[in-house]
Design a protein around this motif. Structure first.
Motif, mmCIF file in Angstrom:
data_model
loop_
_atom_site.group_PDB
_atom_site.id
_atom_site.type_symbol
_atom_site.label_atom_id
_atom_site.label_comp_id
_atom_site.label_asym_id
_atom_site.label_seq_id
_atom_site.Cartn_x
_atom_site.Cartn_y
_atom_site.Cartn_z
ATOM 1 N N LYS A 167 0.810 -1.226 0.000
ATOM 2 C CA LYS A 167 0.000 0.000 0.000
ATOM 3 C C LYS A 167 0.843 1.276 0.000
ATOM 4 N N THR A 168 2.132 1.148 0.378
ATOM 5 C CA THR A 168 3.022 2.315 0.295
ATOM 6 C C THR A 168 3.860 2.285 -0.975
ATOM 7 N N ASP A 176 5.852 10.085 6.768
ATOM 8 C CA ASP A 176 4.858 11.007 6.234
ATOM 9 C C ASP A 176 3.479 10.618 6.760
ATOM 10 N N LYS A 177 2.594 11.602 6.866
ATOM 11 C CA LYS A 177 1.267 11.352 7.445
ATOM 12 C C LYS A 177 0.518 10.266 6.696
ATOM 13 N N ASN A 178 0.617 10.247 5.372
ATOM 14 C CA ASN A 178 -0.105 9.224 4.616
ATOM 15 C C ASN A 178 0.448 7.823 4.895
ATOM 16 N N VAL A 191 0.056 2.521 7.984
ATOM 17 C CA VAL A 191 0.542 1.641 9.055
ATOM 18 C C VAL A 191 -0.562 1.383 10.074
ATOM 19 N N LEU A 192 -1.264 2.417 10.479
ATOM 20 C CA LEU A 192 -2.324 2.264 11.479
ATOM 21 C C LEU A 192 -3.485 1.431 10.934
#
Length: 324
Positions: free
Chosen positions: A49-50, A241-243, A248-249
């Motif tokens: 996803k990253t 980075d926030k995204n 991760v969360l």
């Protein structure tokens, strides 16, 4: 112009590569255990996803860092993330003992209610130590492995029992046995050399260590349902980075959901494997149950006295979760 375009393209690729981050994740258990399998799936989801901007490399079975050293390694930033058996932190703060108290929560529904009640205190304790909680994965209920049948605690008196946390050491004391600290990879040798003669652990650990090679009896006392937790260094997390943090969360939430979903099936499967390999599976006698429940009450009282305010909040929330 072609040379300039190529140079810009190469520069962009190098820049992207430099932005990619690799985290190392030590785990205490081998690839056959559910917590480790969940860790691999968690890492895989994040990498996908990253688009590879964050890669988490799972080092299973204590191959990178010994189990007892993982919390310190995450806290100091030697590794960014790690999987631990939560009970090993019991000496640092008693809130980490909540899922090692015998007979406080013996079903998966009760264990989930207890986790919901304890989670705020766990997050506070980790935060003070520079760490962040990501997710928890339960183990099957812990039961008794012995060479001979056990009808009462008198049948165990004086034997050396495996301990793996402060709470299991205390349990061994109260059972009239001698607590002996042994980590999972060392269980077979400890039994074969007489270092221990009994243990209370999950059917999964029994299968992983091929318990049928050194003990004959599994008494299904269902004493408690412990958890592994995955923790991350706060500084490492904040640097993302926030995204990426959000990914991760979200992956952590998925991991925890999957862990609680799969554990019921895994517990039944592993207990069946013990029986298939010749172990005698039995329910505890009424006398043994009464004795163990009394020990559970003693340990709950002692636990509460260690931190009345924090543990009082856990127990109050727990009984509210259960509708009591």
């Amino acid at each position: 112009m072609l040379k300039l375009t190529s140079a810009l393209l190469i520069g962009g690729l190098v820049s992207t590569a430099c932005l990619a981050e690799k985290w190392h994740m030590p785990t205490p258990y081998g690839d056959g255990n559910l917590p480790t399998q969940i860790d691999y799936a968690f890492a895989k989801e994040i990498k996908a996803k990253t688009n590879g901007e964050l890669e988490i490399v799972v080092h299973s079975g204590g191959s990178l860092v010994k189990h007892t050293e993982i919390p310190r390694s995450v806290k100091t930033g030697q590794v960014q993330i790690g999987d631990i058996f939560m009970g090993i932190l019991g000496n640092q703060n008693p809130v980490f003992k909540h899922d090692n108290i015998p007979f406080l929560a013996t079903s998966f529904d009760q264990a989930q209610a207890l986790w919901a009640a304890a989670k705020p205190e766990i997050e506070k304790a980790l935060d003070k130590d520079g760490m962040k909680l990501l997710y928890a994965v339960p183990w099957p209920a812990q039961s008794l492995y012995t060479r001979n049948p056990v009808n009462s605690l008198a049948d165990l008196e004086g034997e050396k029992m495996r301990a793996y946390s402060p709470s299991t050491s205390r349990l061994a004391d109260l059972m009239g046995t001698i607590p002996t600290t042994i980590q999972v990879p060392d269980i077979p040798q400890a039994f074969s050399t007489g270092i221990i003669q009994a243990m209370v652990t999950s059917p999964s650990t029994g299968v992983d260590s091929q318990a049928w090679d050194y003990v004959n009896n599994y008494t299904d006392i269902k004493a408690w349902i412990p958890k592994d937790i995955v923790i991350v260094n706060k500084r490492a997390f904040r640097r993302l980075d926030k995204n990426i943090q959000d990914i991760v969360l979200a992956a952590a939430k998925n991991a925890e959901t999957e862990g609680w979903k799969r554990i019921v099936e895994r517990a039944a499967k592993d207990k069946a494997t013990l029986a298939e390999n010749g172990m005698t599976i039995s329910e505890p006698s009424a006398e043994l149950t009464t004795q163990l429940e009394a020990i559970g009450k003693t340990m709950e009282t002692e636990w509460t006295a260690e931190a009345p305010k924090e543990i009082g909040r856990i127990l109050t929330r727990y009984h509210q979760e259960l509708g009591q």
